[in-house]
Design an enzyme around this catalytic site. Structure first.
Site, PDB file in Angstrom:
ATOM      1  N   LYS A 115       4.928 -38.010  41.339  1.00  0.00           N
ATOM      2  CA  LYS A 115       3.905 -39.195  41.444  1.00  0.00           C
ATOM      3  C   LYS A 115       4.749 -40.430  41.823  1.00  0.00           C
ATOM      4  O   LYS A 115       4.210 -41.321  42.240  1.00  0.00           O
ATOM      5  CB  LYS A 115       3.104 -39.210  40.453  1.00  0.00           C
ATOM      6  CG  LYS A 115       2.240 -37.879  39.997  1.00  0.00           C
ATOM      7  CD  LYS A 115       1.591 -37.255  41.057  1.00  0.00           C
ATOM      8  CE  LYS A 115       1.784 -35.873  41.025  1.00  0.00           C
ATOM      9  NZ  LYS A 115       1.459 -35.084  42.478  1.00  0.00           N
ATOM     10  N   GLU A 199      -0.757 -47.171  34.210  1.00  0.00           N
ATOM     11  CA  GLU A 199      -1.510 -47.792  35.208  1.00  0.00           C
ATOM     12  C   GLU A 199      -2.507 -48.448  34.652  1.00  0.00           C
ATOM     13  O   GLU A 199      -2.992 -47.939  33.351  1.00  0.00           O
ATOM     14  CB  GLU A 199      -2.031 -46.834  36.049  1.00  0.00           C
ATOM     15  CG  GLU A 199      -1.233 -46.534  37.241  1.00  0.00           C
ATOM     16  CD  GLU A 199      -1.833 -45.400  38.182  1.00  0.00           C
ATOM     17  OE1 GLU A 199      -2.845 -44.782  37.859  1.00  0.00           O
ATOM     18  OE2 GLU A 199      -0.930 -44.924  39.095  1.00  0.00           O
ATOM     19  N   HIS A 234     -11.169 -31.432  35.162  1.00  0.00           N
ATOM     20  CA  HIS A 234     -10.361 -31.665  36.311  1.00  0.00           C
ATOM     21  C   HIS A 234     -10.493 -30.430  37.150  1.00  0.00           C
ATOM     22  O   HIS A 234      -9.646 -30.140  38.025  1.00  0.00           O
ATOM     23  CB  HIS A 234      -8.822 -31.800  35.906  1.00  0.00           C
ATOM     24  CG  HIS A 234      -8.701 -33.220  35.286  1.00  0.00           C
ATOM     25  ND1 HIS A 234      -8.875 -34.417  36.043  1.00  0.00           N
ATOM     26  CD2 HIS A 234      -8.529 -33.299  34.007  1.00  0.00           C
ATOM     27  CE1 HIS A 234      -8.435 -35.156  34.924  1.00  0.00           C
ATOM     28  NE2 HIS A 234      -8.460 -34.542  33.847  1.00  0.00           N
ATOM     29  N   ARG A 291      -0.973 -29.178  50.528  1.00  0.00           N
ATOM     30  CA  ARG A 291      -1.331 -27.862  50.914  1.00  0.00           C
ATOM     31  C   ARG A 291      -2.634 -27.707  51.627  1.00  0.00           C
ATOM     32  O   ARG A 291      -3.320 -29.032  51.714  1.00  0.00           O
ATOM     33  CB  ARG A 291      -1.627 -27.091  49.561  1.00  0.00           C
ATOM     34  CG  ARG A 291      -2.510 -27.738  48.533  1.00  0.00           C
ATOM     35  CD  ARG A 291      -3.128 -26.940  47.270  1.00  0.00           C
ATOM     36  NE  ARG A 291      -3.994 -27.733  46.510  1.00  0.00           N
ATOM     37  CZ  ARG A 291      -3.940 -28.579  45.658  1.00  0.00           C
ATOM     38  NH1 ARG A 291      -2.990 -28.973  45.435  1.00  0.00           N
ATOM     39  NH2 ARG A 291      -4.979 -29.083  45.130  1.00  0.00           N
TER      40      ARG A 291
END
Ligand code: MV4
Length: 488
Positions: A115, A199, A234, A291
């Site tokens: 990330k 963040e 998630h 993907r």
């Protein structure tokens, strides 16, 4: 390309093989012992057994898959999603064996897998990002100062994480140091990489992602967005395309940002750029998935493009046939992931034997599945057994079709998320498109679902009563006095 091996199982293996066959290319399936009778094995021209059920012994066994591919004269490998799809080592090994990996370069996979590297890579492209730091934090005291500048709540993320893994919310300053220490040690044990960054926490965002396609000649287009906010821990449950809230201007801005992200890493193949979108429709780049995604059918339905066919053409070195200006959104598509999980019991896995299986059909109904009546759902893999998608001229018509398709879909033998799909399709917040990533948590509790079941039972009882009342003169109950239990 004359023969492609699909290094995957279930609905996605079958779906990929359908496009391969359509293109006149031979298919090779791989399977684990419990998948011996699976539909992807039956469908393929050739099939090879990789080994035991455990993924590490079968679907993740890189060397065995490549060895078989070489033996069978395979010239392309499609990894699907999950398993080896975002494994740069696998992509490299496939290419080193002289076989084409149908996906991005190992470099792009590695870059977007980190990330922090991804943030660093896109930072010169003027892509909006959430306020925060773009480097690994090793000095916690220094980080605390930065956190105070950004303002709480703060989100700590693991660089090697993604898809929600390795995240921690810090509500107030006093908790910061302790949470950082925990996050780092968690990242070390989970990913072998303790790099974390912080963040600003966007508290009620929507999750909107943009599909991109890039060829080997530097051309990149976007295929609009998918709204994926209806998720639980998630795990996405419902996706749709396009989003119910974007304006044409926002859509274009997000599409252009996604193309820039793809350009920043010379992206080749099908990829997805994830954004958070806040209540003001301000959007922020999150991460890129390198993907084909589970939810790709909704994009196919609104664009008329077969993404797997495009992946193969790109891998063969062809130039993109699609120009951005030719792409138009046609109608609206909805997708429900059908999991073998019980929504009334904390979504616990509910696998078993399929006693009855009737597929929904009809105009604008697409079912991506890989099971038949009488089969067993293996417990070793993902509990997602099918994806039900509908397409209509408008969002409300896509919702209506989804409700009908769910009603027509009969699965007996275990619980599924089908009734949960009806719950969402009927919910005012969903119908009005006014929801965020907390939809399931906010509106679907066990208690509420029991109430909802009771409501359904009450409705069913009232219907039965009304039916009986209207027919009671015709339906004659037997006269009890006419019966005798005595043997004559
Ligand atoms: C966030 C966020 C709020 N603020 N980042 C979760 C998955 C990973 N791709 C990033 N995620 C989030 N990042 C900031 N700064 C909220 C999430 C998030 C989320 C994002 C997309 C879909 C579902 C989600 C559920 C919880 C949290």
């Amino acid at each position: 390309m004359k023969k492609i091996l699909v290094a995957n199982r279930g609905e996605i293996a079958l779906r990929i093989m359908k496009s391969i066959k359509k293109m006149g290319i031979k298919t090779v399936a791989v399977y684990s012992e419990p998948d011996k009778q699976a539909l992807h094995v039956q469908y393929a021209d050739e099939a090879v057994c990789l080994g035991e059920a455990a993924s590490a012994k079968s679907y993740l066994n890189m060397d065995k898959i490549i060895d078989y591919a070489k033996k069978l004269g395979v010239d392309g490998i499609h990894p699907g999603y999950g398993f080896l799809s975002e494994n740069a080592v696998f992509a490299e090994k496939v290419e080193a064996a002289g076989i084409t990996f149908i996906g991005p370069t190992p470099e792009a996979i590695t870059l977007m897998g980190s990330k922090l590297a991804a943030k660093d890579c896109v930072k010169h492209y003027n892509i909006p990002m959430v306020p925060g730091v773009d480097h690994a934090i090793d000095d916690i005291a220094e980080a605390k100062k930065v956190a105070e500048e950004i303002g709480f709540p703060i989100l700590i993320k693991a660089s090697a994480g993604g898809g929600g893994k390795g995240m921690r919310i810090v509500e107030k300053q006093e908790e910061f140091v302790e949470q950082m220490e925990r996050a780092i040690s968690e990242a070390v044990s989970a990913f072998g990489d303790g790099s974390v960054f912080i963040e600003k926490y966007v508290s009620s965002p929507r999750h909107i992602e943009v599909q991109v396609l890039g060829d080997k000649h530097g051309n990149i287009v976007h295929l609009f967005e998918r709204e994926c906010s209806i998720q639980r821990r998630h795990q996405k449950v419902i996706e749709e395309a396009p989003s119910g809230i974007l304006t044409p201007e926002k859509r274009q801005a997000m599409g252009e940002a996604a193309v820039k992200v793809a350009k920043s890493c010379n992206y080749v193949g099908a990829g997805t750029v994830e954004f958070l979108v806040d209540a003001n429709l301000d959007f922020y780049f999150l991460e890129m998935n390198t993907r084909l995604q589970v939810e790709h059918p909704v994009t196919e339905m609104i664009t008329g493009i077969d993404l797997v066919e495009e992946q193969i053409r790109i891998a063969r070195g062809e130039k993109l046939r699609i120009k951005q200006e030719d792409l138009k959104i046609n109608g609206h598509a909805m997708e429900l992931r059908v999991y073998a999980e019980d929504p009334l019991n904390e979504f616990l896995p509910s696998v078993g034997h399929i006693n009855r299986y009737v597929r929904p059909t009809g105009d604008g109904v697409r079912l991506d599945d890989a099971y038949e009546e009488g089969m067993e759902i293996p417990i070793f893999y993902d509990p997602m057994i099918a994806k039900l998608a509908t397409h209509g001229p408008t969002r409300i018509e896509a919702i209506q079709k989804m409700k009908q398709a769910i009603a027509d879909y009969e699965i007996e033998g275990f619980a599924t998320t089908l009734p949960f799909g009806t719950f969402v399709m009927d919910h005012p917040a969903f119908i009005s498109a006014q929801f965020d990533t907390h939809f399931v948590k906010n509106y679907f509790s066990k208690e509420q679902s029991v109430e909802w079941q009771k409501g359904k039972a009450r409705k069913a009882a009232l219907l039965a009563l009304a039916h009986w009342k209207s027919r009671k003169n015709i339906i004659k109950a037997p006269e009890v006095s006419n019966f005798s239990w005595k043997k004559r």
